[in-house]
Design an enzyme around this catalytic site. Structure first.
Site, PDB file in Angstrom:
ATOM      1  N   ASP A  66       0.863  -1.179   0.000  1.00  0.00           N
ATOM      2  CA  ASP A  66       0.000   0.000   0.000  1.00  0.00           C
ATOM      3  C   ASP A  66       0.901   1.230   0.000  1.00  0.00           C
ATOM      4  OD1 ASP A  66      -1.597   2.163   0.654  1.00  0.00           O
ATOM      5  OD2 ASP A  66      -2.708   1.124   2.230  1.00  0.00           O
ATOM      6  N   TYR A 122      -8.731  15.409  -4.489  1.00  0.00           N
ATOM      7  CA  TYR A 122      -7.955  14.878  -5.623  1.00  0.00           C
ATOM      8  C   TYR A 122      -7.116  15.991  -6.274  1.00  0.00           C
ATOM      9  CZ  TYR A 122      -7.347  12.103  -9.968  1.00  0.00           C
ATOM     10  OH  TYR A 122      -6.843  11.411 -11.050  1.00  0.00           O
ATOM     11  N   ILE A 175      -9.324   9.436 -19.303  1.00  0.00           N
ATOM     12  CA  ILE A 175      -8.768   8.235 -19.918  1.00  0.00           C
ATOM     13  C   ILE A 175      -9.691   7.067 -19.575  1.00  0.00           C
ATOM     14  CG2 ILE A 175      -6.727   6.733 -20.056  1.00  0.00           C
ATOM     15  CD1 ILE A 175      -6.158   9.681 -20.906  1.00  0.00           C
TER      16      ILE A 175
HETATM   17  P1  NAP Z   1      -7.557   2.510 -11.873  1.00  0.00           P
HETATM   18  O1  NAP Z   1      -7.872   1.790 -13.129  1.00  0.00           O
HETATM   19  O2  NAP Z   1      -8.601   2.729 -10.854  1.00  0.00           O
HETATM   20  O3  NAP Z   1      -6.289   1.785 -11.197  1.00  0.00           O
HETATM   21  C1  NAP Z   1      -5.777   2.275 -10.003  1.00  0.00           C
HETATM   22  C2  NAP Z   1      -4.498   1.510  -9.690  1.00  0.00           C
HETATM   23  O4  NAP Z   1      -3.915   2.068  -8.492  1.00  0.00           O
HETATM   24  C3  NAP Z   1      -4.746   0.052  -9.397  1.00  0.00           C
HETATM   25  O5  NAP Z   1      -3.639  -0.675  -9.876  1.00  0.00           O
HETATM   26  C4  NAP Z   1      -4.783   0.003  -7.866  1.00  0.00           C
HETATM   27  O6  NAP Z   1      -4.433  -1.261  -7.314  1.00  0.00           O
HETATM   28  C5  NAP Z   1      -3.720   1.022  -7.549  1.00  0.00           C
HETATM   29  N1  NAP Z   1      -3.812   1.586  -6.209  1.00  0.00           N
HETATM   30  C6  NAP Z   1      -4.801   2.367  -5.690  1.00  0.00           C
HETATM   31  N2  NAP Z   1      -4.505   2.692  -4.414  1.00  0.00           N
HETATM   32  C7  NAP Z   1      -3.313   2.104  -4.125  1.00  0.00           C
HETATM   33  C8  NAP Z   1      -2.491   2.035  -2.976  1.00  0.00           C
HETATM   34  N3  NAP Z   1      -2.829   2.673  -1.839  1.00  0.00           N
HETATM   35  N4  NAP Z   1      -1.331   1.328  -3.035  1.00  0.00           N
HETATM   36  C9  NAP Z   1      -0.968   0.702  -4.170  1.00  0.00           C
HETATM   37  N5  NAP Z   1      -1.710   0.717  -5.291  1.00  0.00           N
HETATM   38  C10 NAP Z   1      -2.864   1.399  -5.266  1.00  0.00           C
HETATM   39  O7  NAP Z   1      -6.985   3.968 -12.176  1.00  0.00           O
HETATM   40  P2  NAP Z   1      -6.379   4.624 -13.501  1.00  0.00           P
HETATM   41  O8  NAP Z   1      -7.459   5.353 -14.185  1.00  0.00           O
HETATM   42  O9  NAP Z   1      -5.540   3.658 -14.234  1.00  0.00           O
HETATM   43  O10 NAP Z   1      -5.460   5.740 -12.806  1.00  0.00           O
HETATM   44  C11 NAP Z   1      -4.058   5.604 -12.664  1.00  0.00           C
HETATM   45  C12 NAP Z   1      -3.506   6.966 -12.255  1.00  0.00           C
HETATM   46  O11 NAP Z   1      -3.843   7.923 -13.265  1.00  0.00           O
HETATM   47  C13 NAP Z   1      -4.095   7.500 -10.944  1.00  0.00           C
HETATM   48  O12 NAP Z   1      -3.079   8.163 -10.214  1.00  0.00           O
HETATM   49  C14 NAP Z   1      -5.125   8.495 -11.420  1.00  0.00           C
HETATM   50  O13 NAP Z   1      -5.359   9.493 -10.465  1.00  0.00           O
HETATM   51  C15 NAP Z   1      -4.479   9.029 -12.677  1.00  0.00           C
HETATM   52  N6  NAP Z   1      -5.411   9.629 -13.620  1.00  0.00           N
HETATM   53  C16 NAP Z   1      -6.397   8.903 -14.212  1.00  0.00           C
HETATM   54  C17 NAP Z   1      -7.243   9.509 -15.123  1.00  0.00           C
HETATM   55  C18 NAP Z   1      -8.341   8.761 -15.829  1.00  0.00           C
HETATM   56  O14 NAP Z   1      -9.142   9.436 -16.520  1.00  0.00           O
HETATM   57  N7  NAP Z   1      -8.443   7.464 -15.725  1.00  0.00           N
HETATM   58  C19 NAP Z   1      -7.100  10.866 -15.409  1.00  0.00           C
HETATM   59  C20 NAP Z   1      -6.089  11.581 -14.793  1.00  0.00           C
HETATM   60  C21 NAP Z   1      -5.240  10.953 -13.907  1.00  0.00           C
HETATM   61  P3  NAP Z   1      -5.565  -2.423  -7.100  1.00  0.00           P
HETATM   62  O15 NAP Z   1      -5.849  -2.979  -8.469  1.00  0.00           O
HETATM   63  O16 NAP Z   1      -4.902  -3.409  -6.197  1.00  0.00           O
HETATM   64  O17 NAP Z   1      -6.765  -1.749  -6.496  1.00  0.00           O
END
Ligand code: NAP
Length: 243
Positions: free
Chosen positions: A60, A154, A187
């Site tokens: 974590d 956030y 995304i």
């Molecule tokens: P996602 O599909 O929800 O995946 C989140 C990932 O983070 C998962 O691998 C999760 O692990 C891991 N995670 C969450 N909390 C954690 C912790 N405390 N320790 C270790 N791992 C943790 O999210 P995503 O959309 O790919 O986002 C990835 C990053 O991009 C994030 O930082 C997000 O804020 C950023 N982002 C996303 C978007 C978008 O539109 N999707 C836009 C801007 C920025 P588990 O699988 O074990 O839960």
């Protein structure tokens, strides 16, 4: 000799796509995740199907003890090697208007992004400096640049990481360690699953959500030797939404 890259939150979404990109670039991947072992294993299988290598590394990022335990174990078992690429990607959102936001919602979002950046980066930084090569890439967000209503937690978390990126870049530039941030807009991942894509895409000049692989290409470039002179930057990838 293996070259190692750690991607936090590598089990799903953007993190998985980054793992695959770095594997194609020849890196052995350390796939971090918090709890979703099934999806983390899928990331590893996809890496292996490309002929790449990796291992799962659950911890974590918001828990200093859990970070220290996992990474110090890896470091003690890999004398002579170091993690030269770190992608701080793990993060969650828990949206609420400020007036209704609980302290728990505030810290649940701030801790993995901002404290997670600190705990993981500080542990790996020393070897990057000693070896005189390192790449730190922080996945932030349009929210951290522009601020988004309903996302004070956030936006603060991502804005904090943006400022830390700029500060750290200046501390370590002479040691050939670069520190950059990528700031995605919308995304298509689990994180954006519940959103009304049809309505939101009307706001995006490119007329669509981005794909995780598009973010991964940018991260791959910043990790490459070709990006040696780029540091302290925040690069938006948002289809023209706003920068
Ligand atoms: P996602 O599909 O929800 O995946 C989140 C990932 O983070 C998962 O691998 C999760 O692990 C891991 N995670 C969450 N909390 C954690 C912790 N405390 N320790 C270790 N791992 C943790 O999210 P995503 O959309 O790919 O986002 C990835 C990053 O991009 C994030 O930082 C997000 O804020 C950023 N982002 C996303 C978007 C978008 O539109 N999707 C836009 C801007 C920025 P588990 O699988 O074990 O839960």
């Amino acid at each position: 000799m293996n070259k190692y890259a750690l991607v936090t939150g590598g089990s799903r979404g953007i993190g998985r796509a980054i793992c695959l990109k770095l594997a194609r670039m020849g890196y052995t991947l350390l796939i971090n995740y918090r709890s979703n072992e099934t999806e983390a294993k899928r990331t590893l299988e996809e890496i292996e199907s490309l002929g790449g290598k990796g291992e799962l590394m659950p911890f974590d990022v918001s828990d200093a003890d859990s970070v220290n335990k996992a990474l110090n174990k890896w470091i003690s078992e890999h004398a002579g090697s170091y993690i030269e690429v770190l992608v701080n990607n793990a993060g969650i959102k828990q949206d609420n208007l400020m007036i209704w936001m609980t302290e728990k919602e505030w810290y649940n979002v701030i801790n993995p992004s901002l404290n997670g950046f600190f705990y993981v980066t500080q542990l790996l930084l020393k070897d990057m400096i000693v070896k005189r090569f390192g790449r730190i890439i922080n996945v932030v967000s349009l929210s951290g640049i522009k601020g988004m209503p309903g996302q004070t937690n956030y936006s603060a978390a991502k804005g904090g990481v943006i400022a830390a990126t700029k500060a750290l870049a200046q501390e370590v530039a002479k040691k050939k360690v670069t520190v950059n941030a990528v700031a995605p807009g919308f995304i298509r991942t689990d994180m954006t699953e519940g959103l009304n894509e049809n309505e939101l895409k009307k706001l995006i000049p490119s007329g669509r959500f981005g794909e995780p692989e598009e973010v991964a290409e940018l991260v791959g470039f910043l990790a490459s030797p070709a990006a040696a002179y780029i540091t302290g930057e925040v690069i938006s990838i948002n289809g023209g939404l706003y920068t």
